[in-house]
Design an enzyme around this catalytic site. Structure first.
Site, PDB file in Angstrom:
ATOM      1  N   LYS A  74       0.779  -1.337  -0.072  1.00  0.00           N
ATOM      2  CA  LYS A  74       0.119   0.025  -0.070  1.00  0.00           C
ATOM      3  C   LYS A  74       0.618   1.275   0.051  1.00  0.00           C
ATOM      4  O   LYS A  74       0.499   2.373  -0.413  1.00  0.00           O
ATOM      5  CB  LYS A  74      -1.033  -0.044   1.288  1.00  0.00           C
ATOM      6  CG  LYS A  74      -2.017  -0.883   1.125  1.00  0.00           C
ATOM      7  CD  LYS A  74      -3.178  -0.809   2.257  1.00  0.00           C
ATOM      8  CE  LYS A  74      -4.339  -1.716   2.181  1.00  0.00           C
ATOM      9  NZ  LYS A  74      -5.247  -1.518   3.138  1.00  0.00           N
ATOM     10  N   ASP A 110     -10.086   2.983   2.238  1.00  0.00           N
ATOM     11  CA  ASP A 110     -10.275   2.256   3.683  1.00  0.00           C
ATOM     12  C   ASP A 110     -11.086   3.230   4.665  1.00  0.00           C
ATOM     13  O   ASP A 110     -12.073   2.627   5.317  1.00  0.00           O
ATOM     14  CB  ASP A 110      -8.659   1.912   4.132  1.00  0.00           C
ATOM     15  CG  ASP A 110      -8.374   0.711   3.621  1.00  0.00           C
ATOM     16  OD1 ASP A 110      -9.033  -0.212   2.942  1.00  0.00           O
ATOM     17  OD2 ASP A 110      -6.991   0.416   3.573  1.00  0.00           O
ATOM     18  N   GLY A 135      -4.178   2.380  17.601  1.00  0.00           N
ATOM     19  CA  GLY A 135      -3.300   2.056  16.367  1.00  0.00           C
ATOM     20  C   GLY A 135      -2.965   3.166  15.353  1.00  0.00           C
ATOM     21  O   GLY A 135      -3.837   4.192  15.286  1.00  0.00           O
ATOM     22  N   GLY A 138      -1.106   1.720   9.004  1.00  0.00           N
ATOM     23  CA  GLY A 138      -1.949   2.094   7.527  1.00  0.00           C
ATOM     24  C   GLY A 138      -3.270   2.202   7.808  1.00  0.00           C
ATOM     25  O   GLY A 138      -3.716   3.226   7.440  1.00  0.00           O
ATOM     26  N   GLY A 248     -15.115  -5.890  11.428  1.00  0.00           N
ATOM     27  CA  GLY A 248     -14.602  -5.207  10.130  1.00  0.00           C
ATOM     28  C   GLY A 248     -14.924  -5.450   8.937  1.00  0.00           C
ATOM     29  O   GLY A 248     -14.567  -5.115   7.813  1.00  0.00           O
TER      30      GLY A 248
END
Ligand code: NAP
Length: 278
Positions: A74, A110, A135, A138, A248
């Protein structure tokens, strides 16, 4: 699109990653093309890191219409693209590449995929909410930058490596902290807590990003962007304390919906995409 229908005019879409054998994207994207009668086929390409530049050249040479990009490419893919969408540029990572007549444009769907899941599953938006992101990897970055563009009340980013939390928080006009310094008061006050760390899957399957749960109440919405397992220990603990929880899968469908629209120009149905992932 069935294999019998593939012709010289069929356009190619795909995902590049390493490995890619467990990806749900081909099932999701091919189903949507079939539903809409679009002449596309979507395949998975296993691209080793040292072959990434050649693979990107191949997109141009083979007139592949677009690809999704997954772990570990990514960030590494960016130098090989012609243009970045402003949000992808801020995030510093790309999960969707569109081939516009040989010009490769990078997007990141995302974070917006996560917001689609919140709305589709719970009819909730992030406006005026107090939000904590656990977190700063990415996906943490993608969600933080996307949420920071909305009229939220406040955003705290907590990460194991404090420096990364501080850097991301500065870019998002948020507050950064070490995960170990996140206070019970902040968690108690939050409306939405989102786990974007790797804790809860794979080698970390039995671990939680926080260890105390006394702060959890029925007013909390707790999200975990992990989708395998469908309920992480973090979500399970919070659900048992009465919180609303979200895994998710919806984010995966939401980012796929946006990618499909970028690839084909046609709207995709979130529920149909999600049904292919369960
Ligand atoms: P990444 O860039 O590698 O980031 C990993 C994050 O987890 C970092 O914040 C890292 O903290 C933290 N972490 C790792 N090990 C830890 C530990 N032992 N203790 C505390 N924190 C730890 O990964 P990513 O791409 O963001 O993916 C993270 C998760 O999101 C994965 O589980 C992935 O499957 C999931 N995901 C889901 C979707 C979806 O569509 N639902 C999309 C993308 C990713 P440090 O910075 O301190 O290393």
């Amino acid at each position: 699109m069935t294999t019998q229908n593939i012709s010289g005019k069929t356009q190619i879409l795909g995902v590049i990653g390493h490995p890619v054998n467990h990806t749900g994207s081909p099932a999701m994207q091919n189903h949507m093309c079939q539903q809409l009668g679009l002449d596309y086929v979507y395949v998975a390409f296993n691209v080793a890191p040292d072959q990434l530049e050649s693979a990107i050249s191949g997109i141009r040479a083979l007139h592949i219409k677009g690809v999704n990009v997954t772990i570990p490419h990514k960030e590494a893919v960016i130098p090989f693209l012609d243009e970045l969408d402003p949000l992808a540029e801020k995030i510093g990572a790309v999960n969707t590449i569109v081939n516009q007549n040989g010009r490769l444009i990078g997007y990141n769907t995302d974070g917006r995929g996560f917001l689609i899941a919140l709305m589709q599953e719970l009819q909730i938006d992030v406006n005026n909410k107090r939000i904590i992101i656990l977190g700063a990897g990415g996906s943490g970055k993608a969600i933080a930058h996307t949420i920071a563009e909305k009229p939220i009340n406040s955003l705290i980013i907590a990460n194991r490596t404090a420096e990364k939390a501080h850097q991301l928080a500065q870019l998002c006009q948020a507050q950064g902290t070490a995960l170990s310094d996140l206070t019970l008061a902040s968690l108690t006050d939050a409306d939405i807590v989102i786990n974007t760390t790797a804790l809860g899957m794979g080698d970390h399957q039995n671990q939680c990003p926080v260890t105390a749960f006394s702060w959890v109440s029925t007013k909390h919405l707790i999200c975990d962007i992990i989708y395998n397992p469908s309920e992480t220990p973090f979500l399970s603990q919070c659900r048992q304390k009465g919180a609303t929880t979200l895994n998710g899968i919806g984010m995966l469908a939401g980012q796929g919906q946006l990618a499909f629209e970028l690839f084909t120009g046609f709207s995709a149905d979130y529920q149909l995409l999600k049904a292919q992932l369960i």
